[in-house]
Write an enzyme that holds these catalytic residues in place. Structure first.
Site, PDB file in Angstrom:
ATOM      1  CE  LYS A  14      -2.046  -1.099   3.902  1.00  0.00           C
ATOM      2  NZ  LYS A  14      -1.574  -2.433   4.313  1.00  0.00           N
ATOM      3  NE  ARG A  89      -4.306  -1.258   9.462  1.00  0.00           N
ATOM      4  CZ  ARG A  89      -3.272  -0.683   8.841  1.00  0.00           C
ATOM      5  NH1 ARG A  89      -3.351   0.562   8.441  1.00  0.00           N
ATOM      6  NH2 ARG A  89      -2.170  -1.358   8.614  1.00  0.00           N
ATOM      7  NE  ARG A 128       7.902  -2.131   6.248  1.00  0.00           N
ATOM      8  CZ  ARG A 128       6.625  -1.825   6.098  1.00  0.00           C
ATOM      9  NH1 ARG A 128       6.261  -1.042   5.104  1.00  0.00           N
ATOM     10  NH2 ARG A 128       5.708  -2.268   6.918  1.00  0.00           N
ATOM     11  NE  ARG A 134       6.513  -0.038  10.409  1.00  0.00           N
ATOM     12  CZ  ARG A 134       5.499  -0.071   9.565  1.00  0.00           C
ATOM     13  NH1 ARG A 134       5.577   0.574   8.421  1.00  0.00           N
ATOM     14  NH2 ARG A 134       4.405  -0.750   9.854  1.00  0.00           N
ATOM     15  NE  ARG A 146       2.145  -4.944  11.183  1.00  0.00           N
ATOM     16  CZ  ARG A 146       3.182  -4.608  10.425  1.00  0.00           C
ATOM     17  NH1 ARG A 146       4.386  -5.062  10.689  1.00  0.00           N
ATOM     18  NH2 ARG A 146       3.005  -3.796   9.404  1.00  0.00           N
TER      19      ARG A 146
HETATM   20  P1  B4P Z   1       4.082  -1.858   2.223  1.00  0.00           P
HETATM   21  O1  B4P Z   1       3.219  -3.037   1.935  1.00  0.00           O
HETATM   22  O2  B4P Z   1       4.054  -0.761   1.245  1.00  0.00           O
HETATM   23  O3  B4P Z   1       3.731  -1.429   3.692  1.00  0.00           O
HETATM   24  P2  B4P Z   1       2.228  -1.025   4.115  1.00  0.00           P
HETATM   25  O4  B4P Z   1       1.319  -2.148   3.746  1.00  0.00           O
HETATM   26  O5  B4P Z   1       1.936   0.310   3.524  1.00  0.00           O
HETATM   27  O6  B4P Z   1       2.268  -0.729   5.592  1.00  0.00           O
HETATM   28  P3  B4P Z   1       1.730  -1.571   6.837  1.00  0.00           P
HETATM   29  O7  B4P Z   1       0.410  -2.217   6.549  1.00  0.00           O
HETATM   30  O8  B4P Z   1       2.861  -2.427   7.228  1.00  0.00           O
HETATM   31  O9  B4P Z   1       1.563  -0.584   7.999  1.00  0.00           O
HETATM   32  P4  B4P Z   1       0.813   0.801   8.319  1.00  0.00           P
HETATM   33  O10 B4P Z   1       1.876   1.820   8.303  1.00  0.00           O
HETATM   34  O11 B4P Z   1      -0.396   1.078   7.480  1.00  0.00           O
HETATM   35  O12 B4P Z   1       5.553  -2.345   2.288  1.00  0.00           O
HETATM   36  C1  B4P Z   1       5.962  -3.566   2.833  1.00  0.00           C
HETATM   37  C2  B4P Z   1       7.279  -4.022   2.231  1.00  0.00           C
HETATM   38  O13 B4P Z   1       7.019  -4.725   1.035  1.00  0.00           O
HETATM   39  C3  B4P Z   1       8.242  -2.897   1.859  1.00  0.00           C
HETATM   40  O14 B4P Z   1       9.528  -3.212   2.313  1.00  0.00           O
HETATM   41  C4  B4P Z   1       8.194  -2.847   0.342  1.00  0.00           C
HETATM   42  O15 B4P Z   1       9.431  -2.460  -0.236  1.00  0.00           O
HETATM   43  C5  B4P Z   1       7.875  -4.287  -0.009  1.00  0.00           C
HETATM   44  N1  B4P Z   1       7.132  -4.406  -1.262  1.00  0.00           N
HETATM   45  C6  B4P Z   1       6.095  -3.617  -1.673  1.00  0.00           C
HETATM   46  N2  B4P Z   1       5.658  -4.024  -2.879  1.00  0.00           N
HETATM   47  C7  B4P Z   1       6.423  -5.103  -3.234  1.00  0.00           C
HETATM   48  C8  B4P Z   1       6.449  -5.978  -4.374  1.00  0.00           C
HETATM   49  N3  B4P Z   1       5.611  -5.818  -5.407  1.00  0.00           N
HETATM   50  N4  B4P Z   1       7.341  -6.985  -4.387  1.00  0.00           N
HETATM   51  C9  B4P Z   1       8.218  -7.161  -3.361  1.00  0.00           C
HETATM   52  N5  B4P Z   1       8.251  -6.360  -2.259  1.00  0.00           N
HETATM   53  C10 B4P Z   1       7.368  -5.343  -2.205  1.00  0.00           C
HETATM   54  O16 B4P Z   1       0.253   0.532   9.819  1.00  0.00           O
HETATM   55  C11 B4P Z   1       1.135   0.242  10.910  1.00  0.00           C
HETATM   56  C12 B4P Z   1       0.321   0.129  12.214  1.00  0.00           C
HETATM   57  O17 B4P Z   1      -0.339   1.393  12.513  1.00  0.00           O
HETATM   58  C13 B4P Z   1      -0.830  -0.886  12.236  1.00  0.00           C
HETATM   59  O18 B4P Z   1      -0.394  -2.196  12.540  1.00  0.00           O
HETATM   60  C14 B4P Z   1      -1.743  -0.287  13.345  1.00  0.00           C
HETATM   61  O19 B4P Z   1      -1.254  -0.570  14.617  1.00  0.00           O
HETATM   62  C15 B4P Z   1      -1.627   1.207  13.121  1.00  0.00           C
HETATM   63  N6  B4P Z   1      -2.667   1.751  12.229  1.00  0.00           N
HETATM   64  C16 B4P Z   1      -2.439   2.333  11.009  1.00  0.00           C
HETATM   65  N7  B4P Z   1      -3.609   2.719  10.457  1.00  0.00           N
HETATM   66  C17 B4P Z   1      -4.601   2.373  11.331  1.00  0.00           C
HETATM   67  C18 B4P Z   1      -6.015   2.474  11.301  1.00  0.00           C
HETATM   68  N8  B4P Z   1      -6.649   3.025  10.249  1.00  0.00           N
HETATM   69  N9  B4P Z   1      -6.720   1.992  12.354  1.00  0.00           N
HETATM   70  C19 B4P Z   1      -6.117   1.448  13.405  1.00  0.00           C
HETATM   71  N10 B4P Z   1      -4.761   1.309  13.505  1.00  0.00           N
HETATM   72  C20 B4P Z   1      -4.010   1.761  12.473  1.00  0.00           C
END
Ligand code: B4P
Length: 193
Positions: A14, A89, A128, A134, A146
């Site tokens: 995302k 979420r 990551r 993190r 998670r």
């Molecule tokens: P991403 O996949 O981009 O990470 P993310 O989903 O955006 O973030 P995440 O879900 O972990 O956490 P968030 O900050 O929203 O990247 C992951 C890895 O994959 C990277 O290293 C990237 O390089 C790699 N990658 C991406 N695409 C790839 C591909 N095609 N091939 C190979 N590798 C690839 O949330 C963190 C915490 O905040 C939550 O657990 C919760 O506690 C809280 N939170 C956030 N929003 C909330 C909400 N709305 N409600 C309640 N709690 C919330």
């Protein structure tokens, strides 16, 4: 306005895709995870509450998240649209988002859901975690928590948009560019309706 929800489990891509899409479509990137990490860094009361929950792989309470997003939407009314990343979420957050956008005669055009198998998610997050600093990316048990939290509380949000015929499922395995092309095609379709 073009308002998109970018959806998927932790590690689905995302954040990665949002960064590319905001440039391409001139939209505002609203990542609740990034905002929360900013609050933690700034040492605010919200950040203090959020930190222990995030480090444990749990969701932060709806009322805190909804208030936080509402402020961002209010402060950015002149934006061309938003990419909501990591929000909503829960179904309660999805309902609150519709309500807050309706105040500006606006709404969500569609949800793009990135679909990635669990093994791949765990591998990406641990990788990551080697450099991100993190805590929630470093421990396989926290990553499992998670993903469980996602399956229990977040996955039902897809049905909320499916019922409104706004759901677009996209295969999230492949190169970042390939996935970006598929998302762009879905967004172009949404923009043309
Ligand atoms: P991403 O996949 O981009 O990470 P993310 O989903 O955006 O973030 P995440 O879900 O972990 O956490 P968030 O900050 O929203 O990247 C992951 C890895 O994959 C990277 O290293 C990237 O390089 C790699 N990658 C991406 N695409 C790839 C591909 N095609 N091939 C190979 N590798 C690839 O949330 C963190 C915490 O905040 C939550 O657990 C919760 O506690 C809280 N939170 C956030 N929003 C909330 C909400 N709305 N409600 C309640 N709690 C919330």
């Amino acid at each position: 306005m073009l308002n998109i929800v970018l959806f998927g489990p932790p590690g689905a891509g995302k954040g990665t895709q949002s960064e590319l899409l905001v440039k391409k479509y001139q939209l505002l990137h609203l990542s609740t995870g990034d905002i929360l990490r900013g609050e933690v860094k700034a040492g605010t009361a919200l950040g203090t509450t959020a930190k222990s929950l995030m480090d444990a792989g749990k969701l932060v309470p709806d009322e805190l998240i909804i208030g936080m997003v509402e402020n961002k939407v209010k402060d950015n009314q002149r934006a061309e649209g938003f990419i909501f990343d990591g929000f909503p979420r829960t179904v309660a957050q999805a309902e609150a988002l519709d309500e807050m956008l309706s105040k500006y005669q606006d709404g969500i055009n569609g949800m793009v859901s990135l679909e990635v198998p669990k093994d791949e998610l765990v591998q990406r997050l641990l990788k990551r975690g080697e450099t991100s600093g993190r805590a929630d990316d470093q421990d396989p048990n926290i990553i499992e928590q998670r993903i469980n939290e996602y399956n229990d509380k977040t996955a039902p949000v897809a049905d909320y948009y499916r019922k409104q015929h706004k759901f677009f499922g996209i295969e999230g395995v492949g190169s970042i560019e390939e996935i970006n092309e598929k998302i762009s095609a879905a967004m172009d379709k949404m923009a043309s309706v």
